[in-house]
Design a protein around this motif. Structure first.
Motif, short mmCIF file in Angstrom:
data_model
loop_
_atom_site.label_atom_id
_atom_site.label_comp_id
_atom_site.label_asym_id
_atom_site.label_seq_id
_atom_site.Cartn_x
_atom_site.Cartn_y
_atom_site.Cartn_z
N CYS A 160 19.03 25.58 88.60
CA CYS A 160 19.80 24.25 88.53
C CYS A 160 18.98 23.19 89.30
N PRO A 161 18.74 22.22 88.77
CA PRO A 161 17.81 21.35 89.24
C PRO A 161 18.63 20.49 90.42
N ASP A 162 17.53 19.95 91.28
CA ASP A 162 18.11 19.42 92.62
C ASP A 162 18.31 17.80 92.33
N GLY A 163 19.16 17.50 91.44
CA GLY A 163 19.19 15.74 91.10
C GLY A 163 20.36 15.44 91.08
N GLY A 164 21.32 16.32 91.83
CA GLY A 164 22.43 15.53 92.16
C GLY A 164 23.75 15.92 90.94
N ASP A 165 23.45 15.40 89.94
CA ASP A 165 24.19 15.35 88.59
C ASP A 165 23.41 15.50 87.31
N THR A 166 22.26 16.15 87.48
CA THR A 166 21.25 16.17 86.24
C THR A 166 21.73 17.17 85.19
N GLY A 193 34.32 8.50 91.99
CA GLY A 193 33.67 8.42 90.70
C GLY A 193 32.31 9.03 90.56
N GLY A 194 31.96 9.45 89.45
CA GLY A 194 30.90 10.04 89.09
C GLY A 194 30.77 11.58 89.30
N TYR A 195 29.65 12.38 89.18
CA TYR A 195 29.91 13.76 89.02
C TYR A 195 28.71 14.40 90.12
N TYR A 196 28.91 15.60 90.54
CA TYR A 196 27.99 16.40 91.32
C TYR A 196 27.71 17.67 90.82
N ASP A 197 26.59 18.33 90.46
CA ASP A 197 26.52 19.96 90.15
C ASP A 197 26.69 20.52 91.04
N ARG A 198 27.71 21.60 90.82
CA ARG A 198 28.05 22.42 91.96
C ARG A 198 26.98 23.15 92.46
N PHE A 199 25.92 23.79 91.59
CA PHE A 199 24.99 24.58 91.86
C PHE A 199 23.71 23.87 92.11
N CYS A 200 23.65 22.62 92.31
CA CYS A 200 22.53 21.64 92.50
C CYS A 200 21.44 22.18 93.52
N GLY A 201 20.31 22.44 92.77
CA GLY A 201 19.24 22.79 93.63
C GLY A 201 18.95 24.33 94.16
N ARG A 202 19.80 25.24 93.33
CA ARG A 202 20.20 26.51 93.44
C ARG A 202 19.45 27.52 92.43
N VAL A 203 18.89 28.68 92.72
CA VAL A 203 18.54 29.79 91.89
C VAL A 203 19.81 30.27 91.23
N MET A 204 19.80 30.51 89.99
CA MET A 204 20.99 30.97 89.14
C MET A 204 21.19 32.46 88.70
N PHE A 205 22.33 32.90 89.05
CA PHE A 205 22.59 34.41 88.76
C PHE A 205 23.83 34.40 87.70
N PRO A 206 23.45 34.48 86.28
CA PRO A 206 24.67 34.43 85.71
C PRO A 206 25.39 35.43 85.71
N ILE A 207 26.80 35.62 85.76
CA ILE A 207 27.60 36.72 85.63
C ILE A 207 28.15 37.16 84.41
N HIS A 208 27.93 38.14 83.90
CA HIS A 208 28.40 38.58 82.56
C HIS A 208 29.57 39.46 82.43
N THR A 221 21.02 28.78 97.43
CA THR A 221 20.40 27.70 97.81
C THR A 221 19.04 27.79 98.15
N MET A 222 18.27 26.98 98.11
CA MET A 222 16.69 26.96 98.50
C MET A 222 16.43 26.30 99.68
N ARG A 223 17.63 25.59 100.12
CA ARG A 223 17.24 24.61 101.27
C ARG A 223 17.55 25.74 102.56
N THR A 224 16.87 25.12 103.72
CA THR A 224 17.00 25.62 104.91
C THR A 224 18.02 25.41 106.01
#
Length: 650
Positions: A160-166, A193-208, A221-224
């Motif tokens: 998920c891109p690290d763009g806030g609400d991309t 107002g506005g939106y924020y991506d819950r998974f912003c800047g994270r590698v994603m594991f879909p749950i099936h 998260t990819m942040r330290t």
């Protein structure tokens, strides 16, 4: 809308054993298959799948139907969704006309959320592979974890891109509604107002889910920054209940069934690394404490669980509660402790499938040995602490439902703890009285309730109708005769004359001539459809109704066909070597008798209604006289019916 020809192809291709077997571990028993029911919690299998009839039936909770209705019920799908699921399984192309705006609006919130989740999964995969940010950060991280391209594709890993609400802006631009983006937890709506991506800047594991549809996500998260949560999961929603979900179950279920064992680990990467190393019967509780729902999910596929713990895990003692829960559900538990410094992810990356399998087989312990060894070291010769340890293990043994298993573990505990077995047995008995007597009482009541429901809801098909049978019981009996023997002929003796009659004609002619309409709406629908098919000259097979698009019709028919009185009494007759006529041999008596009894009950019902009206003193005399005359005529008819019944030899 799916055309009839395609629906017919789907039903023709569907093998109910294969379809049900994707979700439940089936064991062959005679010509049928058996399992513990996936729709209610049970320990003794009462769920039966009949490949010859193409139907399933649970004799505990009463659910039944065909391959498509099973998928509908199990996966909470609509009829078209279930058809498409089965079609995909057998490679059948489903061509549909474009939905109208009205039909689109009628899509429920749950399906819309599933669609949004599927879109998000595809978006995260594209972002991972097709954008510089995804490739450098996401692919870079997965490569560091040792995941191959094939593994990344298999599990649908993304970024998920690290763009806030991309992500949210793109989803809205593509026509997905805000309410479903927020409802799935993918999007957070700001109060300002506005939106924020819950998974912003994270590698994603879909749950099936168990059927392969994406219901939720986990993001790392990819942040330290230590203030940011390392892992973040989707919140609870209409389509995601974490207590009922195991990560990797969709990819593991076949291997679990084949190997009759489920390996339980903690996290996403543990599952993925073990799959990549060739061990596929593995799932994860996704970092949460094990729940009853997750244990029941495992129990659909196997009764054997192997729990793998990290070698240096500080939370092993806390997680032992999960073992007690597994034992309480009647599953068998073994435990594997990895070398210090390893977790399933790191250990799997160092070994191939053979080495992994050999290590698990040579190091797995039963829970008594494991728990004793783990806790005894802490007791360090302290008698009080040792007594507390024994009490802890006794508590674990006491929750096991099977008496033989309890006995085996008690003997093992006695040997390892050097304590008299009789003392342990008394303690376990006391714990069971204290903690399980109430549950056993509830279980007894539940069993009685099941018996009551069987005798109330299915009496017409369990036992031949008697004079005291209700209208609904008789309607069940008549519909059963229509479906099973409608086109059969039989000889009927009336006085000195022998007449050849047809089952369907006897039932339909008598009911229609008397203007009788069945009170049960579903049975009435079956009756009318049967008549229509018969009049059109179409061949009427039971499969037409078993595979009916209306689930109520399908379920009613399965109930009628599976609660067969011959099936219920055959063991008793065989035991005493008594020869009993088959149901078909009883048709000359049973069909006319059921029709006459039904007519009698309908008349009784009408008379009761007329008498209730007659009780109204304010009625004009003329109307009272009319009602009295009608009751008199009906009483005469009832007398004739009684004479006919007395001539029938049962």
């Amino acid at each position: 809308m799916i055309d009839k020809a395609t629906i017919d192809r789907i039903f023709a291709a569907a093998n109910i054993v294969e379809v049900v077997g994707d979700f439940v571990t089936l064991k062959k028993k005679g010509i049928n298959y058996q399992a513990c029911c996936p729709f209610h919690n049970e320990k003794t299998p009462s769920f039966v799948v009949s490949p010859s009839k193409g139907l399933f039936k649970c004799f505990g909770c009463g659910k039944g139907g065909n391959a498509v209705t099973f998928v509908m019920e199990h996966e909470n799908m609509t009829y078209p969704e279930a058809l498409k699921y089965v079609a995909r399984k057998y490679g059948i192309e489903v061509a549909e006309r474009e939905q109208t705006p009205e039909e689109v609006r009628r899509n429920d919130d749950r399906e819309s959320m599933m669609v949004v989740s599927s879109y998000a999964a595809d978006y995260f995969v594209r972002t991972l592979h097709d954008t510089p940010e995804g490739q450098s950060i996401g692919i870079g991280y997965f490569r560091e974890r040792g995941f191959s391209d094939a593994t990344i594709r298999k599990f649908g890993l993304g970024y998920c891109p690290d763009g806030g609400d991309t992500f949210t802006r793109q989803a809205l631009a593509d026509g997905y509604k805000e309410e479903f983006l927020v409802g799935t937890g993918l999007t957070i709506k700001r109060e300002t107002g506005g939106y924020y991506d819950r998974f912003c800047g994270r590698v994603m594991f879909p749950i099936h889910g168990i059927s392969g549809r994406v219901t939720a996500f986990g993001g790392r998260t990819m942040r330290t920054d230590k203030k940011v949560a390392k892992y973040l999961n989707s919140p609870e929603s209409e389509i995601y209940h974490k207590s009922d979900v195991l990560y990797g179950i969709y990819f593991a279920k076949r291997a679990i069934t084949q190997q009759d064992c489920c390996i339980l680990v903690e996290g996403y990467t543990d599952v993925i690394s073990m799959h990549q190393s060739g061990i596929e019967n593995v799932v994860a509780s996704s970092g949460t404490s094990l729940t009853d729902g997750q244990i029941r999910l495992i129990g659909r596929f196997t009764r054997n669980v192997t729990v793998i713990y990290d070698g240096d895990s500080a939370g092993i003692k806390a997680s032992l509660r999960g073992i007690d829960m597994i034992l309480k559900d009647g599953l068998n538990v073994r435990v594997v402790l990895l070398p210090d410094g390893d977790d399933p992810d790191s250990f799997a990356r160092k070994h191939n499938a053979t080495e992994l399998r050999d290590f698990i087989l040579s190091h797995e312990e039963d829970f008594i040995s494991f728990k004793t060894r783990l806790l005894l070291a802490e007791a360090a010769g302290d008698p009080l602490r040792k007594a507390a340890l024994i009490a802890d293990i006794v508590q674990s043994i006491s929750v096991i439902p099977d008496a033989i298993t309890r006995s085996v573990y008690t003997r093992e505990c006695s040997r390892q703890m050097e304590i008299d077995e009789q003392i342990l047995l008394r303690e376990i008995a006391l714990r069971r009285v204290e903690h399980t007597a109430g549950n056993e009482a509830k279980e007894f009541i539940r069993n009685q309730e099941i018996i009551r429901r069987r005798t109330e809801n299915q009496p017409a098909a369990i036992a031949q109708v008697e004079a005291g049978s209700s209208i609904e019981e008789l309607e069940n009996e008549l519909i059963k005769y229509l479906l099973k023997y409608g086109e059969h002929d039989f000889e009927y003796v009336e006085g000195k004359e022998v007449v050849e009659l047809n089952v369907a004609e006897v039932i339909i002619n008598d009911l229609d001539q008397n203007g009788i309409v069945m009170k049960n709406a579903v049975l009435h629908k079956i009756y009318e459809e049967y008549k229509t098919l018969r009049q059109s000259g179409e061949e009427i097979g039971m499969n037409h109704f078993i595979n009916h698009p209306d689930p109520e019709v399908s379920n009613a028919v399965v109930n009628l066909l599976t609660y067969d009185d011959n099936y219920m009494v055959s063991k008793l007759w065989k035991k005493f070597d008594i020869v009993v006529e088959s149901e078909q041999e009883r048709l000359p008596v049973a069909v006319p008798r059921a029709v006459i009894l039904y007519k009698s009950k309908v008349i009784d019902d009408i008379i009761a209604g007329l008498r209730a009206k007659l009780a109204d003193q304010s009625l004009p005399e003329e109307e009272q006289a009319t009602l009295t005359h009608q009751i008199s005529v009906l009483n005469q008819e009832r007398t004739l019916i009684s004479k006919k019944l007395s001539r029938l030899i049962v």
